[in-house]
Every structure is written in C-alpha cells, then in structure tokens.
Design an enzyme around this catalytic site. Sequence first.
Site: not given
Length: 274
Positions: A46, A113, A140, A153, A155
């Site tokens: 995307r 994370k 990226e 997805t 979160e």
Amino acid sequence: METQVWRDLLDPYDLAVKELTAKFEHLRYEYKSRGIYCPIEQVTGRVKTVSSILDKMQKKNIEFSEIEERLEDIVGVRIICQFVEDIPKVVHMIHERKDMQVHHEKDYIAHMKTSGYRSYHVIVGYDVQTMSGPKTIQAEIQIRTMGMNFWSTIEHSLQYKYKHNIPDHLKEKLLKAADAIVVLDNEMSSVRDEIMDAQNSMQIQANLISEILNNIQNLYRLANQREIRKIQEEFYQVYQENDLEKLERFHKQLDIIAEGYRAQNVDFGCGEVT
Ligand code: 0O2
C-alpha cells in the site's frame, strides 16, 4: 496542500508498490510452479494515506520538503510467512536482489516493541522510471508470520479506534495475546517439517493434475474420441485413488502417448502439438 501536489508526489510511490508486489508475487509463483516450498506465503502493499503521512509529519516534526527523505514507509510492502524460520530466508532473498538496495533493518522479532508488536522491517532503496526520468525511492518491507500479522492488524485497528490511547486493560490483553502468538509460532515451527511435506505433496499433485489435463486437452486435436474417453476414464480412476506415485506414472505414460502423436503429426506435416 493541493491535491495535485500530493498526487505528483505519490505517483512514483504507487508505481513502486505495484512493481514490488508483482516481483514478490512472481517469486512465489516461480517456487510453486517448480513444486518447491516458498518462504513467502502472501504479499500485500500500500501507499501510505495522505492523512497518515500528515499524522507522522506532525508527530515527528517533518517539513513537506523532508517527507521523501525522512518518511521511510510511504511505500509499504508486507510479506507474510508461515513460519518464523521463513523470515531470515526472505530477508536473504532481498539482500541478494540487484534491484533493491538495503538501507537498514529493524528487528522487532528479536526486540519486541513494548506494545507487543513483532515484525522484521527492511528499508530499501528502489528505482522507478517516471515520466521525468529515474527516481530512487524508499520502501519499507515488513516481514512477519501469519500470527504476527493477525496480532498487528487487530492492534492497529484498536490504535485507530482509541486514537493511539488504548486503555490499559486492553493493552494488557494485547500483551497477553502477543505472548500467545509467540507460543503459537513456536508450536507451528515444531511441526514445520510435517506441514511442509504435506504442502509440498499437495503442490506437486496440483501441478501434475494441471499438466495431465493440459496433455489430455492437446490430445483432443489429434487422437480419436474413443481413445481420449479411455484416457480420461483411466485418469479419473488414478485420481480417485489419491496416490501420488500412480499419478506420476500415469503422467509419464500420457507423455509417451502425446509424444507418439506429436511424431505422427510432424510426419504428416501438421505442425507441433504444444
Ligand atoms: P501505518 O498506518 O501502518 O502506516 P518510530 O516512531 O521511529 O519508532 P517509525 O518511524 O514509524 O517509528 O518506524 P516503525 O516503528 O518501524 O513503524 C513503521 C510501521 O511499522 C508502522 O507504520 C506500522 O505499520 C508498523 N508498526 C510499528 N509499530 C507498531 C505497533 O506497535 N503496532 C502495529 N500494529 N504496527 C506497528 P505507521 O505509520 O505507524 O502506521
């Protein structure tokens, strides 16, 4: 900011998403058509939305003139793998490619994370050809398992719903879910060989069946109807037995029959059978 300015800025990024996803899809196709296990299960891509770009510009104090340099993820390509072990293989594939230059990597799998997010990011430089000439842009590439993707997805939707202020009780649940995904990924890895074996056999069988049907279809132009009906009946019998070795033998025999017709056809000067 005028819509046209955004369009001009983002057009090459749109092209990059299309090219990169097509290239990774094609890699997957190459593996599958050769009956080899592919570490890439799914590819999506995307271009970051203008509102998401504006959010990030504000969050990181980025000027419009700095967007292309400081925003690494305007092009986002996501590669989903079945197993954690597939991730370094995909990273290696990217390093080996001549059409993308690895700038740097972020390993949120070794270093999860604090949110519970796990994924491996590779930031690459990629050249596109535009109306005004070549342009190198950043992309990226996020590489993660299906489990990691499921978590991320969910979160991401909650981040959106709570405008990046997820309530503590939900954060806690998300962290527990993230731990559960680690366990799930490990469990799946422990039966990886068996799963891969089963999937490889399925792929080999699918390729064989497609070649057999192709051969039968080609014979329609050359053999007589009675013989084709006989071959088809034999094929259905072998197919119903669900035995890969028998299917392979049938495929070889059919190849010999097709070769015979091909030779006859050349003798009669009718051209090649494809
Ligand atoms: P979107 O909507 O996907 O475009 P930094 O603040 O420097 O740590 P930076 O520069 O955004 O973060 O880089 P990072 O952390 O590698 O994040 C890049 C992208 O990774 C994010 O883009 C998300 O897609 C994904 N990501 C990173 N952290 C999380 C997380 O905690 N949860 C989820 N669900 N995704 C994450 P954007 O722009 O945030 O979002």
